[in-house]
Design an enzyme around this catalytic site. Structure first.
Site, PDB file in Angstrom:
ATOM      1  N   ARG A 240     -16.137  -9.443   4.972  1.00  0.00           N
ATOM      2  CA  ARG A 240     -15.778 -10.050   3.688  1.00  0.00           C
ATOM      3  C   ARG A 240     -15.613 -11.548   3.901  1.00  0.00           C
ATOM      4  NH1 ARG A 240     -17.451  -6.187   1.819  1.00  0.00           N
ATOM      5  NH2 ARG A 240     -16.541  -4.663   0.409  1.00  0.00           N
ATOM      6  N   GLU A 269     -18.956 -14.959  -4.281  1.00  0.00           N
ATOM      7  CA  GLU A 269     -20.309 -14.406  -4.320  1.00  0.00           C
ATOM      8  C   GLU A 269     -20.788 -14.273  -5.761  1.00  0.00           C
ATOM      9  OE1 GLU A 269     -20.418 -10.774  -2.034  1.00  0.00           O
ATOM     10  OE2 GLU A 269     -20.021 -11.826  -0.166  1.00  0.00           O
ATOM     11  N   HIS A 288     -25.273 -10.316   1.117  1.00  0.00           N
ATOM     12  CA  HIS A 288     -24.431  -9.102   1.096  1.00  0.00           C
ATOM     13  C   HIS A 288     -25.320  -7.853   1.040  1.00  0.00           C
ATOM     14  CE1 HIS A 288     -20.094  -7.721   0.088  1.00  0.00           C
ATOM     15  NE2 HIS A 288     -20.740  -6.770   0.758  1.00  0.00           N
TER      16      HIS A 288
HETATM   17  P1  NAD Z   1     -13.135   0.934   8.714  1.00  0.00           P
HETATM   18  O1  NAD Z   1     -12.017   1.188   7.774  1.00  0.00           O
HETATM   19  O2  NAD Z   1     -13.800   2.102   9.371  1.00  0.00           O
HETATM   20  O3  NAD Z   1     -12.685  -0.083   9.853  1.00  0.00           O
HETATM   21  C1  NAD Z   1     -11.936  -1.237   9.608  1.00  0.00           C
HETATM   22  C2  NAD Z   1     -11.115  -1.501  10.855  1.00  0.00           C
HETATM   23  O4  NAD Z   1     -10.447  -2.743  10.675  1.00  0.00           O
HETATM   24  C3  NAD Z   1     -10.044  -0.434  11.124  1.00  0.00           C
HETATM   25  O5  NAD Z   1     -10.156   0.044  12.450  1.00  0.00           O
HETATM   26  C4  NAD Z   1      -8.734  -1.178  10.900  1.00  0.00           C
HETATM   27  O6  NAD Z   1      -7.712  -0.735  11.774  1.00  0.00           O
HETATM   28  C5  NAD Z   1      -9.142  -2.602  11.232  1.00  0.00           C
HETATM   29  N1  NAD Z   1      -8.252  -3.602  10.666  1.00  0.00           N
HETATM   30  C6  NAD Z   1      -7.484  -3.542   9.557  1.00  0.00           C
HETATM   31  N2  NAD Z   1      -6.806  -4.700   9.399  1.00  0.00           N
HETATM   32  C7  NAD Z   1      -7.146  -5.504  10.434  1.00  0.00           C
HETATM   33  C8  NAD Z   1      -6.776  -6.816  10.815  1.00  0.00           C
HETATM   34  N3  NAD Z   1      -5.901  -7.534  10.104  1.00  0.00           N
HETATM   35  N4  NAD Z   1      -7.343  -7.329  11.934  1.00  0.00           N
HETATM   36  C9  NAD Z   1      -8.231  -6.612  12.657  1.00  0.00           C
HETATM   37  N5  NAD Z   1      -8.598  -5.355  12.349  1.00  0.00           N
HETATM   38  C10 NAD Z   1      -8.070  -4.819  11.241  1.00  0.00           C
HETATM   39  O7  NAD Z   1     -14.198   0.085   7.881  1.00  0.00           O
HETATM   40  P2  NAD Z   1     -15.752  -0.079   8.201  1.00  0.00           P
HETATM   41  O8  NAD Z   1     -16.511   0.996   7.510  1.00  0.00           O
HETATM   42  O9  NAD Z   1     -15.936  -0.306   9.648  1.00  0.00           O
HETATM   43  O10 NAD Z   1     -16.058  -1.428   7.387  1.00  0.00           O
HETATM   44  C11 NAD Z   1     -15.521  -2.672   7.832  1.00  0.00           C
HETATM   45  C12 NAD Z   1     -15.712  -3.704   6.737  1.00  0.00           C
HETATM   46  O11 NAD Z   1     -17.097  -3.938   6.538  1.00  0.00           O
HETATM   47  C13 NAD Z   1     -15.227  -3.248   5.348  1.00  0.00           C
HETATM   48  O12 NAD Z   1     -13.841  -3.510   5.203  1.00  0.00           O
HETATM   49  C14 NAD Z   1     -16.054  -4.068   4.424  1.00  0.00           C
HETATM   50  O13 NAD Z   1     -15.337  -5.253   4.117  1.00  0.00           O
HETATM   51  C15 NAD Z   1     -17.283  -4.425   5.232  1.00  0.00           C
HETATM   52  N6  NAD Z   1     -18.530  -3.874   4.691  1.00  0.00           N
HETATM   53  C16 NAD Z   1     -19.544  -4.734   4.418  1.00  0.00           C
HETATM   54  C17 NAD Z   1     -20.748  -4.263   3.943  1.00  0.00           C
HETATM   55  C18 NAD Z   1     -21.913  -5.189   3.698  1.00  0.00           C
HETATM   56  O14 NAD Z   1     -22.831  -4.826   2.974  1.00  0.00           O
HETATM   57  N7  NAD Z   1     -21.922  -6.371   4.291  1.00  0.00           N
HETATM   58  C19 NAD Z   1     -20.906  -2.887   3.729  1.00  0.00           C
HETATM   59  C20 NAD Z   1     -19.860  -2.033   4.035  1.00  0.00           C
HETATM   60  C21 NAD Z   1     -18.661  -2.529   4.509  1.00  0.00           C
END
Ligand code: NAD
Length: 335
Positions: A240, A269, A288
């Site tokens: 994000r 965005e 994105h």
């Molecule tokens: P997930 O929930 O499986 O993993 C997120 C991880 O971040 C967890 O292990 C959590 O403990 C950790 N976390 C929470 N707060 C934190 C902090 N302050 N510092 C460090 N780590 C922290 O999520 P995911 O499926 O791996 O997705 C991760 C991110 O990817 C989503 O939150 C979303 O923002 C982003 N995403 C982007 C796209 C894209 O198209 N670019 C698509 C899907 C997801």
């Protein structure tokens, strides 16, 4: 389930874009469901009309507010195609015994691939070399220095589904160390050192962000932390935009304080064509699209419909986001 209903339960799809409803229909045919697309173009009044009679609703961006929910007395589930459920009044839905669910796990392979794609593009200067060659340049290797990835240190902020997938793939590049900052991990996963963000910023050659945007993670890479990074550091953000202080990043990139950045996400965005980062040749951007492939779209649609199928079977959704204490009885159309 209401088998006495001659036409079967109505499942309303509120946003257009997938072209048809065949995948959803295939998942829900065992329940005799009729899946109907009623595109509402984000218009709340249209949503309110479209959901009348729905036993379940599938939605992307259109607002499903309290007025709309009040107009679907027979509804059992509202499922978001994707992650963000801000457009759905979850509390009001819960008060009516309507499950709200999302699909958080449909593009893990794609986003982790995309992070790697951005990493390669920045490290190997793929975009600037492509442009230079098209402009007639050739053999200008050392005019833009590059550094070897193998043997370096990778730093991951967030180690959930995508962070883990990125790590699995990045292992093949021959990094000597993997540093992870994830406050919710108790034990370090195999091959990983759990560290604080400052140490990660000091020591990593590549910093890839895979944490959600929350109050505690906003600007987790701020001016101070960016100033700790190595001059050869590459920042990759497919998570994000709000995780990084964009102004501080832009300063560090334009002054050459760090090597480069690959960004799929922005604080605002779309970012608009005049974004200051777009003048920099050490920045590679995308729109994105990390989540996207034809396969991930199919997964998304199937998983969203499967949540409705679970509810129609009397189970709770796997990714139920408006949990309440007592499980209510099913609404009339499904009993
Ligand atoms: P997930 O929930 O499986 O993993 C997120 C991880 O971040 C967890 O292990 C959590 O403990 C950790 N976390 C929470 N707060 C934190 C902090 N302050 N510092 C460090 N780590 C922290 O999520 P995911 O499926 O791996 O997705 C991760 C991110 O990817 C989503 O939150 C979303 O923002 C982003 N995403 C982007 C796209 C894209 O198209 N670019 C698509 C899907 C997801």
């Amino acid at each position: 389930m209401n088998t006495s209903h001659s036409k079967g339960p109505l499942v309303v799809v509120l946003d257009e874009g997938y072209g048809d409803t065949k995948i959803e229909q295939a998942v829900l045919q065992a329940y005799g469901a009729r899946v109907v697309e009623r595109p509402c173009h984000g218009d709340a009044a249209e949503v309110r009309r479209a959901v009348a009679g729905a036993a379940a609703v599938l939605v992307r961006e259109s607002p499903v507010n309290a007025e709309a929910i009040a107009n679907m007395p027979d509804c059992n589930a509202i499922v978001r195609y994707g992650v963000g459920v801000d457009n759905i009044d979850r509390t009001f839905a819960a008060s009516r015994g309507i499950y709200v669910a999302n699909v958080p796990d449909y593009g893990v392979e794609e986003v982790s691939d995309h992070a790697l794609a951005l990493l390669f593009a920045v490290a190997r200067r793929v975009v600037s070399r492509d442009r230079a060659v098209r402009d007639g340049a050739w053999n200008i290797a050392r005019s833009e220095p590059m550094h070897r990835l193998a043997g370096g240190t990778v730093g991951l902020i967030g180690y959930g589904r995508i962070g883990h997938a990125f790590h699995r793939k990045a292992r093949a590049l021959g990094y000597s160390r993997t540093l992870v900052h994830d406050p919710y991990l108790r034990e370090p996963p195999e091959g990983v050192e759990l560290v604080d963000v400052d140490l990660l910023c000091r020591q990593a050659d590549v910093i890839s962000l895979h944490a959600p945007l929350t109050e505690s993670s906003r600007h987790i890479l701020d001016e101070e932390r960016i100033s700790l990074m190595k001059p050869t550091a590459i920042v990759i953000n497919t998570s994000r935009g709000g995780l990084i202080d964009t102004t501080a990043l832009q300063r560090a990139l334009s002054s050459g304080r760090i090597f480069g950045a690959g960004l799929d996400v922005f604080e605002q965005e779309p970012p608009g064509p005049a974004h200051p980062l777009f003048t920099l040749s050490n920045v590679v951007v995308s729109d994105h699209t990390g989540w996207y492939s034809e396969e991930s779209v199919r997964d998304l649609r199937r998983k969203a419909a499967e949540e409705i199928a679970r509810v129609f079977s009397g189970d709770v959704p796997r990714n139920w986001v408006n949990r309440w204490e007592r499980q209510p009885v099913l609404n009339p159309s499904m009993t």
